[in-house]
Scaffold this active site. Structure first.
Site, PDB file in Angstrom:
ATOM      1  N   ALA A   1      22.569  17.317 117.334  1.00 10.70           N
ATOM      2  CA  ALA A   1      22.744  18.160 116.145  1.00 10.70           C
ATOM      3  C   ALA A   1      24.175  18.066 115.613  1.00 10.70           C
ATOM      4  O   ALA A   1      24.403  17.988 114.407  1.00 10.70           O
ATOM      5  CB  ALA A   1      22.394  19.606 116.470  1.00 10.70           C
ATOM      6  N   LYS A   2      25.154  18.081 116.527  1.00  6.19           N
ATOM      7  CA  LYS A   2      26.553  18.005 116.094  1.00  6.19           C
ATOM      8  C   LYS A   2      26.849  16.673 115.422  1.00  6.19           C
ATOM      9  O   LYS A   2      27.548  16.614 114.409  1.00  6.19           O
ATOM     10  CB  LYS A   2      27.499  18.214 117.287  1.00  6.19           C
ATOM     11  CG  LYS A   2      28.980  18.046 116.960  1.00  6.19           C
ATOM     12  CD  LYS A   2      29.467  19.024 115.887  1.00  6.19           C
ATOM     13  CE  LYS A   2      30.890  18.753 115.422  1.00  6.19           C
ATOM     14  NZ  LYS A   2      31.921  18.978 116.419  1.00  6.19           N
ATOM     15  N   LEU A   3      26.328  15.588 115.960  1.00  4.66           N
ATOM     16  CA  LEU A   3      26.585  14.289 115.355  1.00  4.66           C
ATOM     17  C   LEU A   3      25.925  14.166 113.986  1.00  4.66           C
ATOM     18  O   LEU A   3      26.469  13.520 113.088  1.00  4.66           O
ATOM     19  CB  LEU A   3      26.113  13.168 116.283  1.00  4.66           C
ATOM     20  CG  LEU A   3      26.943  12.985 117.557  1.00  4.66           C
ATOM     21  CD1 LEU A   3      26.375  11.853 118.401  1.00  4.66           C
ATOM     22  CD2 LEU A   3      28.410  12.724 117.227  1.00  4.66           C
TER      23      LEU A   3
END
Length: 297
Positions: free
Chosen positions: A169-171
């Site tokens: 999700a962060k990437l």
């Protein structure tokens, strides 16, 4: 609950400070003690080694720079995995690839240690105010056990699934950050090259569908002022978009805008802007066009 915090840089120091201010018994470690000194003065206990910190804490937080740093801190000879007691819960706030998170999860799980990949978004200002977005992956039981820690640091906290989910999700978020940064920079450089007033153009874009949080952030806080002290440095966004592009390729995409963004951030780094704020990705474009995007005097 005794909490350890490893990595007291731009983000980690602010997050650790919030934990101190909310009554947690905090022990910190950093490669250079100077960066931890303000926390020590506020009441944090300093550990000279990772192993000493880990052996004394029930929860261990890490906020580091690069995937290799995370692997070294967790898997090194004196690292977390080799010294943590069974039942310890580790929370990694670093932006790394899903493979790194899964590798560490498997190693910690074998030692009966819990590991959560919990990268954050919101920058230093979000860390300071406790308004970070926290994206968690790993065992849900462990997530709920440390929810009280996470709630001090963020106001949007989502458990997304098994190990690696938070990192993915962060990437994806960082993919958008990189692409939006490049698009905003290209647009503002082109506008200036055609003689438009940069502030007036931004005013128009902010009330149009071309608006974005990145456009506002970059122009208003950094580019117009020609002030590029980093919130999030070029080198970190370059690392993140490179990892994100690998995700997109694995998902079956062949050509995508992140490839251009990765190249743009690599160029900015190669031209000496690696340590500057990510908004400095505009500088090579300005040089190509022979203009500078700035406020009128």
């Amino acid at each position: 609950m005794k909490v350890g915090f490893i990595g007291t840089g731009v983000m980690g120091s602010r997050m650790a400070k919030r934990l101190l201010g909310n009554g947690f018994h905090l022990m910190v470690h950093n490669r250079t003690i100077e960066k931890a000194q303000p926390l020590i003065e506020l009441g944090a206990f300093y550990s000279e080694t990772i192993s000493s910190l880990v052996s004394q804490c029930q929860v261990v937080c890490t906020c580091l720079s690069m995937p290799d740093d995370v692997l070294n801190v967790y898997t090194g000879k004196e690292g977390i995995i080799h010294t943590a007691r069974p039942g310890t819960i580790c929370i990694d706030f670093t932006s790394v690839g899903a493979d790194t998170s899964k590798t560490i999860f498997e190693m910690t799980d074998a030692k009966k240690i819990s590991y959560l990949d919990c990268p954050v978004s919101g920058g230093p200002e979000g860390a300071e105010s406790g308004t970070l977005t926290i994206m968690a992956g790993g065992e849900e039981v462990a997530f709920h056990k440390v929810k009280q820690v996470l709630e001090v640091l963020g106001d949007t906290i989502e458990y997304l699934g098994p190990s690696g989910s938070g990192s993915i999700a962060k990437l994806i978020n960082q993919y958008l950050v990189a692409v939006h940064s490049l698009a905003a920079s290209e647009a503002m450089v082109a506008g200036s090259a055609y003689g438009l007033d940069s502030e007036q153009l931004l005013k128009v874009l902010k009330t149009s569908y071309g608006d974005s949080r990145i456009l506002r952030r970059h122009m208003e806080q950094y580019v117009f002022n020609r002030h590029f002290t980093p919130g999030g440095a070029v080198k970190y966004v370059h690392k993140d978009v490179r990892l994100a592009n690998q995700l997109l390729q694995e998902a079956g995409l062949n050509q995508f805008t992140g490839q251009l963004a990765e190249k743009a951030f690599q160029t900015a780094a190669e031209q000496g802007h690696s340590e500057q704020d990510m908004s400095a990705v505009i500088k090579p474009l300005e040089e190509d066009a022979g203009i500078i995007v700035k406020r009128k005097k």
